[in-house]
Scaffold this motif. Structure first.
Motif, mmCIF file in Angstrom:
data_model
loop_
_atom_site.group_PDB
_atom_site.id
_atom_site.type_symbol
_atom_site.label_atom_id
_atom_site.label_comp_id
_atom_site.label_asym_id
_atom_site.label_seq_id
_atom_site.Cartn_x
_atom_site.Cartn_y
_atom_site.Cartn_z
ATOM 1 N N ALA A 15 0.821 -1.219 0.000
ATOM 2 C CA ALA A 15 0.000 0.000 0.000
ATOM 3 C C ALA A 15 0.851 1.264 0.000
ATOM 4 O O ALA A 15 0.405 2.315 0.475
ATOM 5 C CB ALA A 15 -0.991 0.007 1.172
ATOM 6 N N GLN A 16 2.061 1.168 -0.556
ATOM 7 C CA GLN A 16 2.933 2.331 -0.678
ATOM 8 C C GLN A 16 3.012 2.766 -2.141
ATOM 9 O O GLN A 16 2.853 1.956 -3.061
ATOM 10 C CB GLN A 16 4.325 2.029 -0.129
ATOM 11 C CG GLN A 16 4.323 1.629 1.336
ATOM 12 C CD GLN A 16 3.583 2.620 2.225
ATOM 13 O OE1 GLN A 16 3.913 3.815 2.232
ATOM 14 N NE2 GLN A 16 2.592 2.142 2.960
ATOM 15 N N ILE A 17 3.273 4.029 -2.360
ATOM 16 C CA ILE A 17 3.306 4.593 -3.704
ATOM 17 C C ILE A 17 4.534 4.092 -4.459
ATOM 18 O O ILE A 17 5.660 4.143 -3.940
ATOM 19 C CB ILE A 17 3.289 6.132 -3.633
ATOM 20 C CG1 ILE A 17 1.944 6.615 -3.064
ATOM 21 C CG2 ILE A 17 3.535 6.746 -5.006
ATOM 22 C CD1 ILE A 17 1.887 8.106 -2.807
ATOM 23 N N GLU A 18 4.322 3.599 -5.672
ATOM 24 C CA GLU A 18 5.424 3.201 -6.538
ATOM 25 C C GLU A 18 6.328 4.419 -6.754
ATOM 26 O O GLU A 18 5.888 5.454 -7.257
ATOM 27 C CB GLU A 18 4.875 2.695 -7.866
ATOM 28 C CG GLU A 18 5.871 2.627 -9.011
ATOM 29 C CD GLU A 18 7.071 1.738 -8.701
ATOM 30 O OE1 GLU A 18 8.211 2.196 -8.904
ATOM 31 O OE2 GLU A 18 6.849 0.593 -8.250
ATOM 32 N N PRO A 19 7.623 4.351 -6.353
ATOM 33 C CA PRO A 19 8.460 5.554 -6.310
ATOM 34 C C PRO A 19 9.015 6.017 -7.643
ATOM 35 O O PRO A 19 9.533 7.136 -7.726
ATOM 36 C CB PRO A 19 9.595 5.143 -5.370
ATOM 37 C CG PRO A 19 9.705 3.659 -5.542
ATOM 38 C CD PRO A 19 8.310 3.166 -5.775
#
Length: 445
Positions: free
Chosen positions: A157-161
């Motif tokens: 659930a983290q933003i693709e960097p």
């Protein structure tokens, strides 16, 4: 390209600070998502003012990279437009910049970062800007802002960097896999049967096009991109919103008490709930009469097209395109070399900002820009500082807008009166497209 330094205010304006925070984007049970947000809110705090009021905000940069704020759709003085290297110097980490201007037009607008826009907007730096009518406000029971967005999240659930993936930049842009309304995946708002709602829809996504429909709601479009229509348009088919576009709807709740009404997103696999409206009671036995038009905004008369200056613009490039070469930073490059520079698109033969504008117009002059989209992808073309009308095939004029969605291989034409002095960006609001070539500008003198 004139740049200005920080404005000096008599009293310190209210601070707005972009900074990293955590927000519960995904459903409960998933970790919070690390986002960037204005004042810790996602979307950013709603700024709501009356028409003709003065907006004053001090941007204090809490990020580890430069930033600016663009006030999307607002006719601001050029130095307040927030475009790095064109209207101001980017605000360094820990530094500040004072934005101060009057808001001449009522309507639905938004604000967002304009430095490294694919990443900064994609991480959450955007918020609604609502300007209320000075008079003749519509007869409604509730005024709801619906910020439509998507996020590209990984399994944690983290933003693709990585915001510079060539496949995304050269195709349709960065399309997220997690869609939200007001940064919620399950947005709901209790309503009552026969209530009349004003729904202010804002597409804040990096590249997603939202096809929308109403269910249990009977609606009328009363404004596009903040600009009121001469007459409300009954909603009889899907509503299509490109990135950065806004639609103001007046809707009557027709779903029965105990049921639900919906704003539906029409995806390839069918309709998905974008926003749900549980009907908890009945407001009245009967409905209101059909709505009347919103009051027009001042100073938007269109000039004579026959004597207008014309500046044709061809959009080229992208995957499966026919672009062979273009000018990059003043030097001619073949397409392969452009790819090596991260440039996949060209507008009027140029990729990225150049020292020469697409067109230079005198104050009050009418300008026509015929646009040929010679690519296999749609583009949402946004003009800063002024609004335009589309010149239709029969010579009629479309509604006033600031962003036009142009389909693949389509030819469209816009016209505007150059009535705001300065240098104004004209770019694709699929933000990865802008970062990889799709930026031009116009000068008004």
């Amino acid at each position: 390209m004139p740049l200005i330094g920080p404005a000096i205010a008599a009293t310190a304006p209210k601070v707005i600070e972009p900074k990293p925070v955590s927000h519960q984007l995904a459903p409960d049970g998933y970790p919070k998502t690390a986002v960037w947000a204005y004042d810790g809110a996602s979307p950013g705090p709603e700024i709501r003012l009356g028409q003709g009021a003065r907006l004053e905000r001090r941007l204090v940069n809490g990020l580890d990279q430069p930033t600016t704020i663009h006030w999307h759709g607002i006719r601001v003085p050029n130095g307040m437009d927030g475009v790095p290297d064109l209207t101001q110097t980017a605000v360094a980490p820990g530094e500040s910049f004072d934005y101060a201007f009057d808001v001449p037009d009522a309507g639905t607008y938004w604000y967002h970062a304009h430095w490294a826009s694919p990443e900064q907007v994609g991480r959450g730096l955007h918020g609604p800007l609502i300007i209320e009518e000075a008079e003749s406000a519509p007869d409604i029971d509730a005024d709801l802002v619906l910020a439509l967005d998507d996020w590209l999240l990984n399994e944690a659930a983290q933003i693709e960097p990585n915001f510079a993936i060539p496949m995304q930049m050269s195709h349709g842009g960065r399309i997220g896999n997690f869609v939200t309304t007001n940064a919620r995946h399950d947005f709901t708002q209790d309503v009552q049967q026969h209530q009349r709602l004003r729904l202010r829809l804002i597409n804040m996504a990096n590249a997603r096009i939202f096809p929308l429909a109403l269910q249990g709601l009977d609606g009328w479009v009363v404004a596009y991109d903040g600009m009121p229509l001469a007459q409300p348009e009954k909603v009889t088919s899907e509503l299509v919103m490109g990135p950065a576009q806004r639609i103001d709807l007046l809707v009557d709740v027709t779903a029965a008490e105990g049921g639900e009404a919906y704003l539906v997103r029409l995806d390839d696999d069918g309709g998905m709930v974008q926003a749900a409206f549980p009907v908890t009671a009945r407001a009245s036995l009967t409905r209101r009469p059909d709505p009347v038009a919103l009051p027009p905004n001042p100073g938007h008369a269109m000039g004579t097209l026959g004597s207008a200056q014309t500046a044709p613009m061809k959009i080229e490039g992208g995957a499966m395109g026919r672009l062979s070469r273009a000018s990059v930073e003043g030097r001619e490059m073949g397409f392969r070399e452009m790819i090596g520079q991260g440039q996949f698109w060209a507008m009027a033969g140029q990729a990225g900002l150049h020292d020469t504008p697409l067109v230079t117009a005198s104050m009050g002059e009418t300008v026509r820009i015929p646009i040929e989209n010679d690519t296999v992808f749609p583009h949402a073309m946004h003009l800063h500082g002024m609004h335009f009308r589309e010149v239709l095939g029969d010579g009629a004029m479309g509604p006033m807008r600031d962003t036009l969605l142009i389909a693949a291989r389509e030819r469209r034409e816009i016209a505007f009166v150059a009535d705001n002095p300065g240098d104004w960006l004209f770019h694709c609001h699929m933000l990865g497209h802008a970062a990889s070539g799709m930026m031009q500008w116009v000068r008004v003198v």
